[in-house]
Design a protein around this motif. Sequence first.
Motif, short mmCIF file in Angstrom:
data_model
loop_
_atom_site.label_atom_id
_atom_site.label_comp_id
_atom_site.label_asym_id
_atom_site.label_seq_id
_atom_site.Cartn_x
_atom_site.Cartn_y
_atom_site.Cartn_z
N LYS A 24 -1.06 13.39 0.85
CA LYS A 24 0.00 12.44 0.50
C LYS A 24 -0.55 11.30 -0.36
O LYS A 24 -1.69 10.89 -0.23
CB LYS A 24 0.62 11.84 1.76
N PHE A 25 0.34 10.79 -1.22
CA PHE A 25 0.03 9.63 -2.04
C PHE A 25 0.77 8.41 -1.51
O PHE A 25 1.78 8.53 -0.82
CB PHE A 25 0.48 9.86 -3.50
N ARG A 26 0.26 7.25 -1.87
CA ARG A 26 0.97 6.00 -1.61
C ARG A 26 0.67 5.04 -2.75
O ARG A 26 -0.26 5.26 -3.53
CB ARG A 26 0.53 5.38 -0.28
N ILE A 27 1.42 3.97 -2.84
CA ILE A 27 1.17 2.92 -3.83
C ILE A 27 0.32 1.84 -3.18
O ILE A 27 0.66 1.31 -2.12
CB ILE A 27 2.50 2.32 -4.33
N SER A 28 -0.81 1.54 -3.80
CA SER A 28 -1.73 0.56 -3.22
C SER A 28 -2.61 -0.03 -4.31
O SER A 28 -2.89 0.61 -5.32
CB SER A 28 -2.61 1.23 -2.15
N ALA A 29 -3.05 -1.27 -4.07
CA ALA A 29 -4.01 -1.91 -4.96
C ALA A 29 -5.43 -1.79 -4.43
O ALA A 29 -6.38 -2.24 -5.08
CB ALA A 29 -3.65 -3.39 -5.14
N GLY A 30 -5.58 -1.22 -3.22
CA GLY A 30 -6.92 -1.01 -2.68
C GLY A 30 -7.43 -2.18 -1.86
O GLY A 30 -6.72 -3.16 -1.60
N ARG A 31 -8.67 -2.08 -1.46
CA ARG A 31 -9.29 -3.10 -0.61
C ARG A 31 -9.49 -4.42 -1.32
O ARG A 31 -9.45 -5.47 -0.71
CB ARG A 31 -10.65 -2.58 -0.10
N PHE A 32 -9.76 -4.37 -2.59
CA PHE A 32 -9.88 -5.60 -3.39
C PHE A 32 -9.33 -5.30 -4.77
O PHE A 32 -9.24 -4.15 -5.18
CB PHE A 32 -11.33 -6.08 -3.46
N TYR A 33 -8.95 -6.33 -5.48
CA TYR A 33 -8.21 -6.14 -6.73
C TYR A 33 -8.26 -7.43 -7.53
O TYR A 33 -8.68 -8.49 -7.05
CB TYR A 33 -6.75 -5.77 -6.42
N GLY A 34 -7.82 -7.33 -8.77
CA GLY A 34 -7.71 -8.52 -9.61
C GLY A 34 -6.37 -9.18 -9.45
O GLY A 34 -6.25 -10.40 -9.44
#
Length: 402
Positions: free
Chosen positions: A56-66
């Motif tokens: 499965k996919f999801r929308i995420s910016a991850g653990r850290f991001y700009g």
Amino acid sequence: MRALLGTVAGSGARSSTQLEEPQHTIIKEYFREEFDDEDEWEKRWVQSKHRTDYGKFRISAGRFYGDREKDKGLQTTEDTKYYSVSARFRPFNNEGQTLVIQYTVKYDQHVDCGGAYIKLFPEDVNQETLNEDTRYYIMFGPDICGEDKKIVQVIFNYKDDYYMINKDIKCETDDFTHLYTLIVRPDLTYEVKIDNYVAEAGHLEEHWDFLPPKKIIDPDAQKPDYWDERETIEDPMDKKPDDWDQPERIPDANFEKPGDWDEEMDGEWAPPLIPNPAYKGIWKPRIIKNPYYNGIWVQPEVDNPEYTPDPSLYKYFNISVIGLEILQGRSGTIFDNFLITNDEKYAEDAGNEMWGTTYEREWKRRERQDTVYKKINDKEEPKGKEDKKEKKQKDPNVKDEL
């Protein structure tokens, strides 16, 4: 998906002294996806039903991001899974124009084994049954498995056979966002860029084995009888000295026959042998450069009668679907900022806009997070009543930094 038209210089009367304004080329943006509308992506992307156990996919910016919103992308969520999802756009042909494919990849977990490449498909592809055997036009992107395989895959379909690039392009393996760009031009040249820097470039004929070689070894050519491949030879003018030949060992003159030696019983007496100081070894003439040396003979090449140039190597007709058809050992990979265009400069600027500022902010935020987590991990456990009271108090600095 959007089709953008560049600014075109206006028409009308001009004075003879007025400079001609440059006319900007039309920019075609065949496909663009930034996943900036939460779950609306599911209306544009189709998940394959070829397998029942696709990840499965999801929308995420991850653990850290700009930027929490801008950096959201399509993220894999389950370890050791196949994934298959694709999006359709209006069909186009790249005949007579440059093809640019670009997107970003971020390994939110340090990947151990898994593909993060994309595929371009023709219009007739069935997205509902998309799988590893589905015919595609181009496969491009990072592919990692263990310590030995950390490469950028660039595979082209030519006459229904797949050809892998014969160059070893190293991909990025850290957990920051990286921009991957493939450029294919009508003059049969190409570029692979990582983070808008050229990682590899050249000619399609040279770096893929689409066609038979232009030249082949002439099977009828024979090395001439006079050809001398000896770089050095023995000097024919060098002669062995007359006093050279001496025995290697000689009788020891300091030994005398014992007085009680009985030749009938003990045999003929002979003194022991010792190394001969005058012995010079086996004589060999000195080695000199061969004045008749012709070099190593190389069998000449001739034109290959089976070779025919194909100026259409770069062409693909009815390009209409982009997809992720991958296997991932460790999930968490984020795909974002997809772009298909025919303008290299436009792609570079878009990459800098979508990825460049984010990348710098990612580094800064990651450094702040690492500092905070280090403070938390290094903090000693309080001891005694006073320390217990101190433990109950919140650390405002840590809270603010998080």
